[in-house]
Each structure stands twice: as C-alpha cells, then as structure tokens.
Design a protein around this motif. Sequence first.
Motif, PDB file in Angstrom:
ATOM      1  N   TYR A 102      38.284  32.793  35.225  1.00  0.00           N
ATOM      2  CA  TYR A 102      37.196  33.593  35.803  1.00  0.00           C
ATOM      3  C   TYR A 102      37.317  35.043  35.324  1.00  0.00           C
ATOM      4  O   TYR A 102      38.416  35.584  35.237  1.00  0.00           O
ATOM      5  CB  TYR A 102      37.264  33.576  37.332  1.00  0.00           C
ATOM      6  CG  TYR A 102      37.174  32.185  37.923  1.00  0.00           C
ATOM      7  CD1 TYR A 102      35.947  31.619  38.275  1.00  0.00           C
ATOM      8  CD2 TYR A 102      38.334  31.424  38.127  1.00  0.00           C
ATOM      9  CE1 TYR A 102      35.875  30.338  38.806  1.00  0.00           C
ATOM     10  CE2 TYR A 102      38.264  30.148  38.650  1.00  0.00           C
ATOM     11  CZ  TYR A 102      37.031  29.604  38.992  1.00  0.00           C
ATOM     12  OH  TYR A 102      36.957  28.340  39.513  1.00  0.00           O
TER      13      TYR A 102
ATOM     14  N   GLU B  58      40.937  39.778  35.019  1.00  0.00           N
ATOM     15  CA  GLU B  58      40.484  38.400  35.155  1.00  0.00           C
ATOM     16  C   GLU B  58      41.606  37.567  35.788  1.00  0.00           C
ATOM     17  O   GLU B  58      42.749  38.010  35.897  1.00  0.00           O
ATOM     18  CB  GLU B  58      40.118  37.799  33.795  1.00  0.00           C
ATOM     19  CG  GLU B  58      39.194  38.666  32.958  1.00  0.00           C
ATOM     20  CD  GLU B  58      39.948  39.447  31.889  1.00  0.00           C
ATOM     21  OE1 GLU B  58      41.127  39.789  32.131  1.00  0.00           O
ATOM     22  OE2 GLU B  58      39.362  39.726  30.829  1.00  0.00           O
TER      23      GLU B  58
ATOM     24  N   ASP C 167      33.312  27.377  42.105  1.00  0.00           N
ATOM     25  CA  ASP C 167      33.029  28.806  42.277  1.00  0.00           C
ATOM     26  C   ASP C 167      33.706  29.301  43.557  1.00  0.00           C
ATOM     27  O   ASP C 167      33.323  28.916  44.661  1.00  0.00           O
ATOM     28  CB  ASP C 167      31.512  29.011  42.351  1.00  0.00           C
ATOM     29  CG  ASP C 167      31.114  30.455  42.566  1.00  0.00           C
ATOM     30  OD1 ASP C 167      32.008  31.327  42.657  1.00  0.00           O
ATOM     31  OD2 ASP C 167      29.904  30.719  42.651  1.00  0.00           O
TER      32      ASP C 167
ATOM     33  N   PRO D 237      33.398  29.283  36.535  1.00  0.00           N
ATOM     34  CA  PRO D 237      34.420  29.570  35.519  1.00  0.00           C
ATOM     35  C   PRO D 237      33.819  29.728  34.136  1.00  0.00           C
ATOM     36  O   PRO D 237      32.834  29.073  33.785  1.00  0.00           O
ATOM     37  CB  PRO D 237      35.340  28.343  35.599  1.00  0.00           C
ATOM     38  CG  PRO D 237      34.526  27.266  36.222  1.00  0.00           C
ATOM     39  CD  PRO D 237      33.569  27.950  37.143  1.00  0.00           C
TER      40      PRO D 237
END
Length: 412
Positions: A46, A141, A358, A364
């Motif tokens: 992500y 991230e 999610d 993703p």
Amino acid sequence: MASRVEIISDEMIKPSSPTPTHLRILKLSLLDQISPPIYVPLIFFYNHLQNLSRHQISTLLKQSLSNTLTDFYPLAGRIHDNSSINCNDQGAEFVEARVHTSLSEIIQNPNMEELKKLQTSQGEDEKVMLRVKICFFDCGEISVAICISHKIADGTSLVAFANAWAAATRGETPDFQPSFNFSSVFPPRDLSALESTQRVGITQEKIVTKRLVFGKEELAKLKIDSGSQVKNIPTRVEAVSSYIWRRFIKAKDGTRTTSFAAVHAVNLRQRKSPPFSQHMFGNCWRPAIALSRAEASEAELVGKLRGAITRMDGDFIGQIENGEYLNVLSRTVDMFIKGGVEFSNFSSWCRFPVYEVDFGWGKPVWVCTTTMPFKNLVILMSTPCGEGIEAWVNIVEEDLKMFEQSQQLVIH
C-alpha cells in the motif's frame, strides 16, 4: 539493491473476547488432515496511508486483528496431533519492522529473497496458525504479509480472512462470518497407514522462484495457440498452465522420466450441488491429475488438463465424504514415491479478490506470494489491472537453466 529489515516488535495478538468453552476444540476435516504442513503466504503493498503515523497504523491493525480473531478463533489456537485445533486463544503472531528502502524498489523489480524478508520466519513453531508482519518503508508506504497454516485454511479462506480483517480495520462489519464445520462434511479419518501423505512433494532441495508475466495480448495468443484440439477456447488459466507444463516437460525431456503429470488444485466449493456455503472456512480443494507423454503438444495438454478438472464433480466429492477417496490418495502417493513420473503442480489464485483488501487507505498497489517448498510449483495470480497473469514458478535451482532455455517469454 539489498534492503535492510529492522524488527521493531514481535508479539502475540489474542482475540478481543475469549473463545467459549464449547468451541475450544475444533476437529480437523479429512481435507485439513491431508493438507501439507506449510504456511500459505500473501503480501499486500500500500502507498496511500492518509498521513497516518506508524503508531496509529500499528494500533489500528492490532485492535482490528484482535476483534477479527474473535470470529476466526481457531487462528489464535494451536494444532494438536493433526487431528484438532486447540482454540486456546494463545494468539496470532504480529511482527512490525522497518524496511530501509522504498516500496517502488521492491515492486518494480521483484526479487524473491527480498520479498521473503517482508514475511515472518515460518519454521520456528509450526503449531502457530497465523503469522502477520507489517513493514514500514522509508517513504511512508507499508506491506502487510499474512501467512496462514495450510492445516486450517486454503487460499480461498486466507483471502476471506484478509478481507474480513481489512473491513474491521475500516470500522465496518465484515461480509464474511466464518463457520468451521467442514469436519461434519469431510469427517476426519485414521491416516496411520498414510503417514507420508502430508509431506508428499515437499522437498529439501534448494528452490528458486521466478516470475513469468503474461500480458493481455500474450494471453490471447496462448489461448489461440493451445486451443486447436479443444472443443471450446481454453480459459486463461488453462492456456498458461499448459504452456508452463510444456516447458517443464521440455526441460526434462531426454531424462529417464517416462511420463509427466500436471497436478492442478481445484476449489471444490462450487462443484457440490448445492454449493458449499461461502462462509465455510477451511480446506476445500483437491488436486486434479492429468498424465501425458513427452511428445504431447500444448493443445493436447490443455485437453488432458481440462478433462482432469472436469472429473472433479459431485461424484468425486462424494468419494471424499464417504472415505473412498483414501484409496485414490494412496495410489497417487505410491505413484509419486515410486518415481518415473515428473510432477508439475499448479494453483490458480486469479479469481481471489486480493485487490479488494482495503484496510482504509485504498486498495493494494500490488499483491504477491513467496516461495513454498515444492518442486515445480506454479502459483497463478492476476496482475493489478486484472487483465494479465503473473505466474510464480518454484523450481529446483539446478533445473532453472533448462527451464529458461525451454521457454520463449521473458522471465522477470
């Protein structure tokens, strides 16, 4: 560039509510019993975290995991003698780490040794059902690695859990409320005469994993090229599987191997009439086995593969339910042990909703798996856009050169 992974914390997350006494022992089904004692791994990446701090993300994920484990209580338990899960709320492993590189460097040119650093160590305690590792990259991230014991879950159940955990993290009620009653459909059996069954195919040889990427145009060409002897145009999965199977055969052509087998994992949930409930959690798959000689064309391989998968019908499921399947399993194990047959193993995860996982910061940007200890194992997954297929090929290191020489597509 090699990344440095720094462990921040390692703890056990327990269910937010204790498991009731009457649910403390969960019998394994026959399909759980004969599943291999390995972990099924997935890593989700992500890059949009809505300015959340590491502490906020960590706290949110731990609390939502604890809440989710109340429904998925066997994942916080421990396996006992390949017959049951002791649902004792000991917890799931939760590891946090910093990765001193950027996410883009990881996913632009995936390297399996680097990817394996992003998941938990899997060999320390096989009794742990669920292992999670959250990695925070230098540029903000994250990756979320989930490894579930194959003794309690298949790929379908793993992704159902991931989506349920993600929904809980978003503050929503998960769509998937699991039931754990496959043992009532596939009763456990005495497997003392088939003790080696669980580890058939697991190798101690050094396995390397390479990725084949099939784009939309390449898939269309494969479907046409391999469909000349099949009544209907092959599916994308059939076309890719037969293509790679043919490459495995060519890599071994000229050896003492006399015949070749493609072993394709088949999800049985929709093959029952009526279908099994989508909420049933556990192992509900079996391998379809297609046999061939070295000279077979890709079109012939597609036909053999499709025929084997088609035979996985309601009658076949009935054999598992009444225990007759153990005779089939015994013959398959004998064929593997005696040698003379080169096995190629396939499992398609293309329809799994992995890109729907999610946690509240978007879908993703990429999802992948990692190496599993099986020779000639191919995991098929959809590309992020959904139009292509990524094939993760696990192969013995000494066979890799021959495999690369036997195929025309670029290995990434």
